[in-house]
Design a protein around this motif. Structure first.
Motif, short mmCIF file in Angstrom:
data_model
loop_
_atom_site.label_atom_id
_atom_site.label_comp_id
_atom_site.label_asym_id
_atom_site.label_seq_id
_atom_site.Cartn_x
_atom_site.Cartn_y
_atom_site.Cartn_z
N ILE A 121 0.85 -1.18 0.00
CA ILE A 121 0.00 0.00 0.00
C ILE A 121 0.89 1.24 0.00
CG2 ILE A 121 -1.75 -1.27 1.27
CD1 ILE A 121 -1.12 0.48 3.71
N THR A 127 -1.94 0.96 -4.01
CA THR A 127 -3.18 0.87 -3.24
C THR A 127 -3.15 1.89 -2.10
OG1 THR A 127 -3.37 -1.48 -3.75
CG2 THR A 127 -4.67 -0.65 -1.90
N GLU A 131 -8.27 2.50 0.62
CA GLU A 131 -8.69 1.27 -0.03
C GLU A 131 -8.34 0.05 0.82
OE1 GLU A 131 -8.33 2.12 -4.81
OE2 GLU A 131 -6.48 2.03 -3.63
#
Length: 626
Positions: A121, A127, A131
């Motif tokens: 992430i 990402t 999310e």
């Protein structure tokens, strides 16, 4: 029994289950299958695994939902089934636990397993944090709806991702106990480099209820990390290691830590302050069963019994054992700085002990100081070594050194046998953990391992101070010479040095090494333990054949250099091989003579003359060696 995990943890250690994927693979589910989807397609299989772990003694089971987030499920075309997969996984575990609890009048808890997303992430990946948190939130919502008691965040290597999972858990179910476990490397650091000091501080600040480690490496490195974590927080701790580091065997990852080994570390984790204990990859119901047995050594309140107070009790005793010179002839010679010689005699497999006693008489006449008698080596069924020690001392008139192992005795039996051994005249011990039964001719035999060699040294040290296992006075103390083992050639030498230091601190008086074939390794080991130095006796083994040398290297994990193997391989026949083995042993003895305080020489295949031939190499006779 309390329903709330945090209440249970205050009462004593709680045992979690082991690996789900390991059992699914063992039952024929290929690794390219989505294991989480099995909640929907093979619910009986999943329910059955939960049942196996509860039957083994697990007090908390985890749902089969480790990879149940939208990102991981998407790889199998199942991104739209997050709610269904996780809710069903929770319901299966809930149904299994409720049925078991009703039948057994117990209270197994259900933990919702939540693993990492399987991707990076931000800022390391594309990402976003939002999310990631949304994905965790969807999964946790379904788990809570399915009836879990606990939320278990596990195997997280990146703190930022773990933080998002924690935030999601607190948003969805702030009332649920929250366990947060990171995965670490051999140095104790997360995959993102965060040290135990760093991630413990963050998890404290983020308000999780239980802090822990899972998966990662085997029990040894995890215990070291847990000890660091314990100094930084008063929160409950969790430890769920793999069954060692996997080895690739014919394309399969095999975890080689035995149930007995895992059980011994379950006790160590609890003694280090861990409240929630379990297993990860490679652990099976057999491991959990053994760990359950190890954790039964608790008092009525569930606190660790006996072993935590042993070292404290030593300081309370008014009895001081006499100096080494007054404990035995072996102690007298070591205290005087003499070079002592031991020869090993293995107990017979039957009841005829005449060869062993005659061998002891022969060795005494040759000037050997003491006979060393192992305890069912390689977990083989043999005559009691304690009985043979008595027979040798009575009929051959030479002092013995009794191997005393943890494998076959609980702490009550240990104390009873030790007191009996001392009163019958056996005053020299070598305290060892012992080979697990699976190595021997009765692999299904049950091992005990209430403590390991370090704990055993503590027990004997207590007895020398007039205290029992629980630290209570027993009157006059014993006067044992406490010996321990050491392996200078082991691959993980840092762990060996660490354990040696613990043995010395626990009360060890002398040490005997594994067979030495590489003197440089012995020299390095002695330098590293110089600040904890006690008399060290080098193990000397006259090899009998190249097969014997290969066995020592590959199966007993003794460091045998290739040059030694080559020398044994060049021997043209069996007689020449034995002669070469004696020559090599003489060379080793000559090289270590100035480094150590004695030697223990093996007599392979009961050839006691071979041991004398080796010792003749340093002065004509064993006596001359002194």
């Amino acid at each position: 029994m309390a329903n709330d995990l945090l209440t249970r943890l205050k009462q004593g250690p709680v045992l979690c289950d082991g690996a789900m994927g390991t059992l699914l693979y063992a039952k024929g589910v290929f690794i390219n299958k989505c294991y989480d989807e099995l909640n929907l397609t093979q619910p009986d299989l999943i329910r059955g695994i939960h049942q196996e772990y509860m039957n083994a003694g697990a007090e908390m089971i985890e749902t089969n939902t480790f990879g149940g987030n939208s990102f991981r499920l998407a790889r199998h075309g199942l991104a739209e089934k997050v709610e269904e997969v996780n809710r069903k996984g929770a319901e299966l575990a809930r149904e299994a636990a409720d049925a078991f609890n009703l039948k057994k009048a117990t209270n197994v808890l259900v933990a919702g397993s939540i693993g990492p997303l399987g991707l990076r992430i931000e800022p390391l990946g594309k990402t976003s944090r939002e999310e990631a948190r949304a994905s965790f939130r969807d999964q946790i919502t379904a788990l809570v709806a399915g009836g879990v008691d606990v939320l278990m965040l596990e195997t997280f290597g990146y703190l930022e991702e773990l933080h998002q999972a924690i935030l999601a858990a607190r948003e969805v179910a702030p009332e649920k106990p929250l366990v947060a476990q990171v995965t670490i490397d051999e140095d104790g650091n997360c995959l993102d480099g965060a040290s135990p000091e760093t991630f413990t501080a963050k998890l404290n600040d983020w308000g999780v209820d239980v802090i822990g480690c899972n998966c990662s490496v085997g029990p040894v490195a995890m215990l070291e990390a847990i000890e660091r974590i314990r100094r930084l927080t008063d929160k409950p701790l969790a430890a769920q290691p793999n069954a060692g580091i996997p080895r690739s065997i014919e394309g399969r990852n095999i975890y080689l830590c035995s149930p007995e080994y895992m059980a011994s570390y379950a006790r160590k984790f609890v003694n280090a302050g861990v409240n929630l204990v379990g297993g990860c990859c490679g652990t099976t119901p057999e491991h959990i069963k053994s760990m359950k047995s190890a954790l039964r050594m608790t008092d009525a309140k569930g606190k660790p019994g006996g072993f935590r107070v042993i070292t404290e009790a030593k300081r309370e005793s008014s009895i001081t054992p006499p100096p080494l010179a007054q404990r035995s002839n072996l102690g007298k010679k070591l205290a005087a700085g003499e070079f002592v010689t031991l020869v090993e005699i293995v107990p017979p497999k039957g009841i005829d002990f005449r060869k062993e006693v005659e061998g002891a008489k022969f060795l005494k006449a040759a000037g050997i100081d003491a006979i060393n008698i192992p305890d069912s080596p390689r977990a083989s069924a043999r005559m009691s070594n304690m009985a043979l020690c008595l027979l040798v001392q009575q009929q051959a008139g030479i002092e013995t050194v009794l191997h005393f192992t943890c494998r076959d005795r609980n702490v009550l039996s240990m104390q009873s046998e030790l007191l009996g051994a001392y009163t019958t005249g056996l005053h020299n011990l070598i305290c060892i953990t012992g080979d697990p039964p699976k190595l021997g001719n009765y692999p299904d035999a049950t091992a005990v391992f209430d403590v390991d060699a370090i704990g055993l040294v503590n027990i004997v040290h207590n007895l020398n101070h007039g205290l029992d296992v629980g630290g209570n006075p027993i009157g006059s103390g014993t006067k044992f010479m406490i010996g321990v083992g050491a392996n200078p050639g082991i691959v993980n030498i840092d762990e060996e040095v660490r354990r040696f230091e613990y043995k010395v601190e626990a009360g060890a008086d002398f040490a005997v090494t594994q067979p030495v074939f590489d003197v440089s390794l012995l020299e390095q080991f002695l330098r590293r333990v110089d600040h904890h130095r006690i008399p060290v006796l080098a193990g000397i083994w006259p090899l009998t054949s190249v097969r014997n040398a290969e066995f020592m290297k590959n199966e007993l994990r003794v460091s045998v250099p290739d040059a030694i193997l080559d020398r044994m391989a060049r021997a043209p026949n069996a007689e020449a091989a034995r002669a070469e083995g004696i020559l090599i042993a003489r060379e080793m003895l000559h090289k270590v003579r100035g480094l150590v305080q004695g030697a223990q020489v093996a007599a392979p295949l009961g050839r006691y003359s071979s041991a004398i031939d080796v010792l003749d190499g340093i002065g004509g006779s064993a006596t001359a060696a002194g």
